[in-house]
Design a protein around this motif. Sequence first.
Motif, mmCIF file in Angstrom:
data_model
loop_
_atom_site.group_PDB
_atom_site.id
_atom_site.type_symbol
_atom_site.label_atom_id
_atom_site.label_comp_id
_atom_site.label_asym_id
_atom_site.label_seq_id
_atom_site.Cartn_x
_atom_site.Cartn_y
_atom_site.Cartn_z
ATOM 1 N N ASP A 31 13.075 -22.757 14.160
ATOM 2 C CA ASP A 31 12.677 -23.800 15.111
ATOM 3 C C ASP A 31 11.228 -23.569 15.494
ATOM 4 O O ASP A 31 10.853 -22.461 15.913
ATOM 5 N N CYS A 48 18.854 -27.330 4.976
ATOM 6 C CA CYS A 48 18.854 -28.453 5.920
ATOM 7 C C CYS A 48 17.464 -28.682 6.497
ATOM 8 O O CYS A 48 16.734 -27.727 6.776
ATOM 9 N N GLU A 65 23.324 -17.643 12.438
ATOM 10 C CA GLU A 65 24.555 -18.186 12.994
ATOM 11 C C GLU A 65 25.608 -18.334 11.893
ATOM 12 O O GLU A 65 25.267 -18.607 10.734
ATOM 13 N N TRP A 114 23.905 -19.163 8.592
ATOM 14 C CA TRP A 114 22.733 -20.023 8.634
ATOM 15 C C TRP A 114 21.548 -19.236 9.188
ATOM 16 O O TRP A 114 21.666 -18.549 10.195
ATOM 17 N N LYS A 128 18.380 -20.288 10.885
ATOM 18 C CA LYS A 128 17.807 -21.497 11.472
ATOM 19 C C LYS A 128 16.416 -21.200 12.016
ATOM 20 O O LYS A 128 16.217 -20.200 12.724
ATOM 21 N N ALA A 141 13.803 -17.917 15.353
ATOM 22 C CA ALA A 141 14.796 -17.907 14.277
ATOM 23 C C ALA A 141 16.103 -17.340 14.800
ATOM 24 O O ALA A 141 16.117 -16.489 15.699
ATOM 25 N N THR A 142 17.196 -17.820 14.251
ATOM 26 C CA THR A 142 18.520 -17.324 14.623
ATOM 27 C C THR A 142 19.380 -17.190 13.372
ATOM 28 O O THR A 142 19.137 -17.866 12.365
ATOM 29 N N TYR A 169 7.439 -27.448 8.401
ATOM 30 C CA TYR A 169 8.786 -26.885 8.274
ATOM 31 C C TYR A 169 9.094 -26.548 6.818
ATOM 32 O O TYR A 169 9.718 -25.511 6.529
ATOM 33 N N PHE A 188 18.975 -29.288 12.534
ATOM 34 C CA PHE A 188 18.108 -28.113 12.527
ATOM 35 C C PHE A 188 17.488 -27.954 11.142
ATOM 36 O O PHE A 188 17.857 -28.654 10.186
ATOM 37 N N ASN A 189 16.554 -27.027 11.037
ATOM 38 C CA ASN A 189 15.931 -26.687 9.766
ATOM 39 C C ASN A 189 16.346 -25.268 9.395
ATOM 40 O O ASN A 189 16.240 -24.351 10.218
ATOM 41 N N GLY A 190 16.850 -25.094 8.181
ATOM 42 C CA GLY A 190 17.249 -23.750 7.811
ATOM 43 C C GLY A 190 18.015 -23.665 6.514
ATOM 44 O O GLY A 190 18.150 -24.651 5.777
ATOM 45 N N VAL A 238 10.294 -22.722 5.874
ATOM 46 C CA VAL A 238 11.615 -22.450 5.294
ATOM 47 C C VAL A 238 11.477 -21.875 3.891
ATOM 48 O O VAL A 238 12.129 -20.883 3.536
#
Length: 337
Positions: free
Chosen positions: A117, A155, A106, A113, A115, A103-104, A130, A181-183, A134
């Motif tokens: 992964d 997203c 941003e 965000w 995000k 996870a990040t 996913y 991306f997913n987030g 999320v």
Amino acid sequence: MRGVANTLQQQGLDSAALFGEVGLSIKDLDDPDFRWPTEEISRLWTLAAERSGNPDIGLFDPHLPRPDQYGLVGYVMMSSPDLLTGLTRFIRYICLVSDALTATLEPGDGGRWVKLDLFGGECPIPRQRYDYAVLNLLTFCRWMLGRPLTPEAACFAHAVPASTAAYNDAFGSPLQFEAKFNGLLISSKDLASKLPTAIPELADVHDRLAGEALRKLITTDTAHRARQVIARHLHDGSPLRATIAAELNMSDHTLQRRLADEGTAFTDVVEDTRRELAQHYLADRRITIADIAYMLGYSDQSTFFRASHRWFGESPGEYRSRVQEGHQQEIEAARKR
């Protein structure tokens, strides 16, 4: 994974039987240190969507908070002073929950965000996995805040589903599919919100316990840490062991010795990292084979083609077609049911 099992059971499915069908044992839920193979988890979600006849199974009961899903990491988050700090700690300690999830945080328009992964290994990641990841994070944030939290946007990298009703109900925000991306995009105002669950007296205790658990994990999984660093350096070409060791805050000799203790070597870790990333990238048709060769650190496509034949016994294009065909067959089988 206990939360996944409960979600499947609440949908009228036999969780133990489904786990068994994909080669997992539900009894392993009783072992807190057990690491679940990522490929089988993806197959579990695919099978669950097929058996339930509900492609939105990952979004089941979207307004039910699940504060127990993250274990110790959940305690670290909820004792944080505000949501931003909680999410920052989530990212710091996420490998205590899953070594397949990164996870990040941003910068985004009006906020940040979050995000997510997932690493899927040889198996394409179904959208349900996913969806669940999320939504699970969002419901936990809502629970910590003690009030509704509507993201500025949500997203998803997968294609637009036949119906978006479940997504609208779960997130209540603008949706974007086939994204990069997913987030979730969370506003700066929400990120700054104080958490009613915050307990300053326990925050340091939880942080220390999580830190100790993280150090214990790190000392027993050098290869996993090295793979993460190698992945970040591959686009510059084949990484040097000394470079990776320095980023891991250890000497070249120490890295070599620890990998040997784990029954592997640096060249094998680089090879495994490239193979795993190749599987992930080839499952996404939006990434060209030329770009994949570059991201894996190969100077030309021919070297990548030779590596693909070594890993998969076929060219990158043939591997991509086979994976996509298998994924399409799974979708068609689910529709027929």
